[in-house]
Write a protein that holds these residues in place. Sequence first.
Motif, mmCIF file in Angstrom:
data_model
loop_
_atom_site.group_PDB
_atom_site.id
_atom_site.type_symbol
_atom_site.label_atom_id
_atom_site.label_comp_id
_atom_site.label_asym_id
_atom_site.label_seq_id
_atom_site.Cartn_x
_atom_site.Cartn_y
_atom_site.Cartn_z
ATOM 1 N N SER A 1 4.826 7.028 -0.990
ATOM 2 C CA SER A 1 3.974 7.446 -2.107
ATOM 3 C C SER A 1 4.540 8.662 -2.840
ATOM 4 O O SER A 1 3.793 9.535 -3.269
ATOM 5 N N GLY A 2 5.855 8.686 -3.022
ATOM 6 C CA GLY A 2 6.497 9.830 -3.654
ATOM 7 C C GLY A 2 6.398 9.912 -5.168
ATOM 8 O O GLY A 2 6.600 10.980 -5.745
ATOM 9 N N HIS A 3 6.087 8.825 -5.837
ATOM 10 C CA HIS A 3 5.993 8.854 -7.295
ATOM 11 C C HIS A 3 4.830 9.762 -7.701
ATOM 12 O O HIS A 3 3.758 9.719 -7.098
ATOM 13 N N PRO A 4 4.988 10.607 -8.745
ATOM 14 C CA PRO A 4 3.949 11.553 -9.132
ATOM 15 C C PRO A 4 2.597 10.917 -9.486
ATOM 16 O O PRO A 4 1.555 11.555 -9.357
ATOM 17 N N ALA A 5 2.586 9.670 -9.909
ATOM 18 C CA ALA A 5 1.323 9.027 -10.284
ATOM 19 C C ALA A 5 0.535 8.532 -9.075
ATOM 20 O O ALA A 5 -0.665 8.275 -9.174
ATOM 21 N N VAL A 6 1.200 8.411 -7.934
ATOM 22 C CA VAL A 6 0.561 7.786 -6.776
ATOM 23 C C VAL A 6 -0.561 8.636 -6.192
ATOM 24 O O VAL A 6 -1.656 8.132 -5.932
ATOM 25 N N GLN A 7 -0.317 9.920 -5.942
ATOM 26 C CA GLN A 7 -1.328 10.738 -5.262
ATOM 27 C C GLN A 7 -2.631 10.830 -6.043
ATOM 28 O O GLN A 7 -3.699 10.641 -5.465
ATOM 29 N N PRO A 8 -2.607 11.086 -7.357
ATOM 30 C CA PRO A 8 -3.890 11.095 -8.094
ATOM 31 C C PRO A 8 -4.597 9.735 -8.027
ATOM 32 O O PRO A 8 -5.819 9.672 -7.910
ATOM 33 N N PHE A 9 -3.842 8.654 -8.071
ATOM 34 C CA PHE A 9 -4.398 7.310 -7.985
ATOM 35 C C PHE A 9 -5.069 7.094 -6.632
ATOM 36 O O PHE A 9 -6.226 6.661 -6.547
ATOM 37 N N LYS A 10 -4.341 7.400 -5.544
ATOM 38 C CA LYS A 10 -4.900 7.228 -4.198
ATOM 39 C C LYS A 10 -6.120 8.117 -3.988
ATOM 40 O O LYS A 10 -7.125 7.673 -3.419
ATOM 41 N N THR A 11 -6.047 9.347 -4.440
ATOM 42 C CA THR A 11 -7.177 10.273 -4.284
ATOM 43 C C THR A 11 -8.415 9.743 -4.995
ATOM 44 O O THR A 11 -9.524 9.783 -4.454
ATOM 45 N N ALA A 12 -8.239 9.220 -6.200
ATOM 46 C CA ALA A 12 -9.366 8.670 -6.962
ATOM 47 C C ALA A 12 -9.960 7.450 -6.262
ATOM 48 O O ALA A 12 -11.189 7.297 -6.202
ATOM 49 N N LEU A 13 -9.118 6.581 -5.729
ATOM 50 C CA LEU A 13 -9.628 5.405 -5.020
ATOM 51 C C LEU A 13 -10.454 5.818 -3.807
ATOM 52 O O LEU A 13 -11.566 5.317 -3.595
ATOM 53 N N VAL A 14 -9.923 6.721 -2.996
ATOM 54 C CA VAL A 14 -10.644 7.170 -1.798
ATOM 55 C C VAL A 14 -11.941 7.870 -2.193
ATOM 56 O O VAL A 14 -12.999 7.610 -1.606
ATOM 57 N N CYS B 1 -3.139 7.267 6.323
ATOM 58 C CA CYS B 1 -1.991 7.478 5.434
ATOM 59 C C CYS B 1 -2.422 7.565 3.979
ATOM 60 O O CYS B 1 -1.640 7.297 3.074
ATOM 61 N N GLY B 2 -3.714 7.901 3.767
ATOM 62 C CA GLY B 2 -4.211 8.123 2.415
ATOM 63 C C GLY B 2 -4.920 6.957 1.776
ATOM 64 O O GLY B 2 -5.165 6.988 0.569
ATOM 65 N N VAL C 1 0.881 -1.163 0.000
ATOM 66 C CA VAL C 1 0.000 0.000 0.000
ATOM 67 C C VAL C 1 0.918 1.212 0.000
ATOM 68 O O VAL C 1 1.969 1.214 0.655
ATOM 69 N N PHE C 2 0.543 2.215 -0.771
ATOM 70 C CA PHE C 2 1.302 3.460 -0.780
ATOM 71 C C PHE C 2 0.880 4.277 0.437
ATOM 72 O O PHE C 2 -0.313 4.468 0.672
ATOM 73 N N VAL C 3 1.858 4.759 1.194
ATOM 74 C CA VAL C 3 1.568 5.533 2.394
ATOM 75 C C VAL C 3 2.240 6.895 2.326
ATOM 76 O O VAL C 3 3.338 7.035 1.789
ATOM 77 N N ASP C 4 1.563 7.888 2.883
ATOM 78 C CA ASP C 4 2.074 9.255 2.870
ATOM 79 C C ASP C 4 3.235 9.454 3.836
ATOM 80 O O ASP C 4 4.069 10.324 3.641
ATOM 81 N N ASP C 5 3.268 8.652 4.909
ATOM 82 C CA ASP C 5 4.275 8.798 5.954
ATOM 83 C C ASP C 5 4.564 7.402 6.497
ATOM 84 O O ASP C 5 3.715 6.799 7.159
ATOM 85 N N GLN C 6 5.752 6.890 6.232
ATOM 86 C CA GLN C 6 6.056 5.512 6.616
ATOM 87 C C GLN C 6 6.046 5.308 8.133
ATOM 88 O O GLN C 6 5.577 4.276 8.612
ATOM 89 N N GLU C 7 6.561 6.250 8.892
ATOM 90 C CA GLU C 7 6.597 6.091 10.348
ATOM 91 C C GLU C 7 5.176 6.087 10.922
ATOM 92 O O GLU C 7 4.850 5.267 11.777
#
Length: 129
Positions: free
Chosen positions: A59-72, A119-120, A8-14
Amino acid sequence: MKIHLTSVFVDDQEKALRFYTELLGFVKKHDVPLGGTDRWLTVVSPEDPDGTELLLEPSGHPAVQPFKTALVRDGIPAASFAVDDVPAEFDRLRALGVHFAQEPREMGPVTTAVLDDTCGNLIQILHSS
């Protein structure tokens, strides 16, 4: 063939590590620095420590945030975890402050609930009878 690793892509690993271990009950398996702040950070079920690992992937790759936002936005969980009793797990996690996007719902032979992992991601818990 079997599944060895999923992520899972996470905004903050800790923050994700704390959520997935302290609240969901997984245990840390690997924590390897990758340079900078990123880590190869995996968790496993304490019931199957040599089983499938969940990578808490940055989730640093530029494609990740739009993908996660769309899923949520569409209410689509990024992952699904099996539990023995969805209503009991819902009550336990809610008491710990976990926010649910979907309360327990029976759908034929499956009961599900969907939580926010902070974490998104939306994460589904389910039990199949």
